[in-house]
Design an enzyme around this catalytic site. Structure first.
Site, PDB file in Angstrom:
ATOM      1  N   LYS A  36       0.834  -1.201   0.000  1.00 29.18           N
ATOM      2  CA  LYS A  36       0.000   0.000   0.000  1.00 29.18           C
ATOM      3  C   LYS A  36       0.870   1.253   0.000  1.00 29.18           C
ATOM      4  O   LYS A  36       2.059   1.209   0.296  1.00 29.18           O
ATOM      5  CB  LYS A  36      -0.931  -0.007   1.208  1.00 29.18           C
ATOM      6  N   ARG A 135     -11.724  -0.173  14.280  1.00 29.48           N
ATOM      7  CA  ARG A 135     -11.312   0.512  13.060  1.00 29.48           C
ATOM      8  C   ARG A 135     -11.992  -0.114  11.851  1.00 29.48           C
ATOM      9  O   ARG A 135     -12.856   0.495  11.241  1.00 29.48           O
ATOM     10  CB  ARG A 135      -9.773   0.477  12.938  1.00 29.48           C
ATOM     11  N   TYR A 257      14.128  30.378  10.619  1.00 31.20           N
ATOM     12  CA  TYR A 257      12.860  31.036  10.882  1.00 31.20           C
ATOM     13  C   TYR A 257      12.555  31.069  12.378  1.00 31.20           C
ATOM     14  O   TYR A 257      12.752  30.086  13.096  1.00 31.20           O
ATOM     15  CB  TYR A 257      11.724  30.309  10.161  1.00 31.20           C
ATOM     16  N   MET A 305      11.070  24.829   4.171  1.00 28.76           N
ATOM     17  CA  MET A 305      10.422  24.107   3.083  1.00 28.76           C
ATOM     18  C   MET A 305      11.427  23.357   2.220  1.00 28.76           C
ATOM     19  O   MET A 305      11.202  22.197   1.859  1.00 28.76           O
ATOM     20  CB  MET A 305       9.616  25.066   2.207  1.00 28.76           C
TER      21      MET A 305
END
Length: 364
Positions: A36, A135, A257, A305
């Site tokens: 998956k 689930r 940052y 980023m």
């Protein structure tokens, strides 16, 4: 010459070796493979054929679209099981690609059985029961209702009854024994069927949990199956990123940052060309490390980023230059360690890796 900022190397021989180990640990059970999320982000187009050459013929995906893509990669002759089952209206597509859905709910059972009757023949399915994870799967009441109604179950060729363990990565957790007992109690309400309970970590709980088919996923890709224990699996990937720039700064220099980090001493800083847009998690800010020539270099300040900054002060002058590469994932800094530093697990690191990397495949 590598033009991307980073290189992700996938070792298919290691994937195959992990599969062999898992198959050995599974004993008499069939050992499938979970592919998956595009083989946990590593690329099913590369991983699936390698596992097929190793003898695997039972594959698991989460979604129908993943199943159709995998059928295109592997062709006929293998079983592909869709663990989330089918959404309404997609039954014909599943049949067209010879996919086996897991029936998780009364609605999925009703729709797949009605489609089978329209085809004039029983269609294959796995049946999932909920043994304590809340689930996927039938509750006891839903299972008993389906058995009592009988028509829908009778319209299908049930191949296996399955469930999923919630705490298998913690062997001493009492939920493992509770779920095993609940699984056997509920499955006995059905006609005799093959069983499947263990995924990656469950394989290492022992034969009582194996059933007839085991479903290793993340273990194929080297993530440790058991908390706090040595990892018997081989690492399958390495992530190396380029150093863009080096600078010497004074003590008291704010970095990145938000100025969340300030140098405590005169420092040598290296800017590395990977950030959260590449899937390297921002939560590793100020916590993770990269490796260079056998040394840990701490991430300083926030992951941006497209870049991050590491403290390279421990290196002698001139030991690192722009264009050199550091290892974000690799020897001495495996997926599990990277995950812990980011406040998460190796699964998330693995499946978050982005598509801006240059990818190289070895072996297989």
């Amino acid at each position: 010459m590598l033009s991307a900022g980073a290189l992700l190397t996938l070792d298919l021989d290691a994937v195959r070796a992990n599969y062999r180990l898992l198959r050995q640990r599974a004993g008499a059970a069939t050992c499938g493979a979970v592919l998956k999320a595009d083989a946990y982000g590593l690329g099913a187009a590369a991983v699936a054929p390698a596992l097929r050459r190793e003898g695997c013929d039972t594959f698991f995906v989460a979604h129908l679209a993943e199943g159709t893509a995998l059928r295109g990669i592997l062709g006929p002759g293998v079983t592909i099981i869709v663990m989330h089952g089918l959404f309404p209206g997609t039954e014909a597509e599943a049949l067209r690609h010879d996919l086996v859905p897991v029936v998780n709910s009364t609605e999925q059972l009703r729709d797949w059985a009605a489609f089978a009757r329209a085809q004039g023949r029983p269609l294959p399915a796995w049946l999932q029961i909920d043994t304590g994870m809340a689930r996927f799967g039938f509750s006891e009441g839903e299972l008993e209702a389906a058995i009592a109604e009988a028509r829908d179950l009778g319209s299908l060729a049930l191949r296996c009854v399955m469930s999923h363990l919630a705490c298998a990565d913690t062997p001493a957790h009492p939920a493992n024994a509770r779920q095993l007992a609940e699984f056997h109690r509920l499955r006995r309400k059905l006609p005799p069927l093959p069983t499947s309970l263990a995924a990656s970590s469950g394989i290492f709980l022992g034969p009582d949990w194996h059933g007839d088919t085991v479903r290793p996923g993340v273990a194929l890709y080297g993530v440790a199956p058991t908390e706090g224990q040595p990892n018997p699996l081989r690492p399958v990937l390495r992530l190396d990123a380029k150093v863009v720039q080096l600078r010497e700064v004074a003590a008291g220099t704010p970095v990145g940052y938000g100025h969340t980090a300030v140098t405590a001493r005169p420092s040598r800083l290296a800017t590395v060309a990977v950030g959260y847009a590449d899937g390297f998690l921002r939560s590793a800010s100020g916590r993770g490390v990269v490796r260079f020539r056998g040394l840990d270099l701490p991430i300083l300040g926030r992951v941006s980023m497209d870049s991050l900054v590491v403290d390279a002060t421990v290196l002698p002058p001139g030991a690192m230059r722009a264009g050199d590469t550091v290892a974000l994932i690799g020897e001495g800094n495996d997926l599990d360690r990277v995950g812990r530093a980011a406040g998460t697990i190796g699964y998330e690191i693995l499946t978050s890796l982005g598509h801006r990397y240059h990818r190289r495949t070895l072996g297989g």
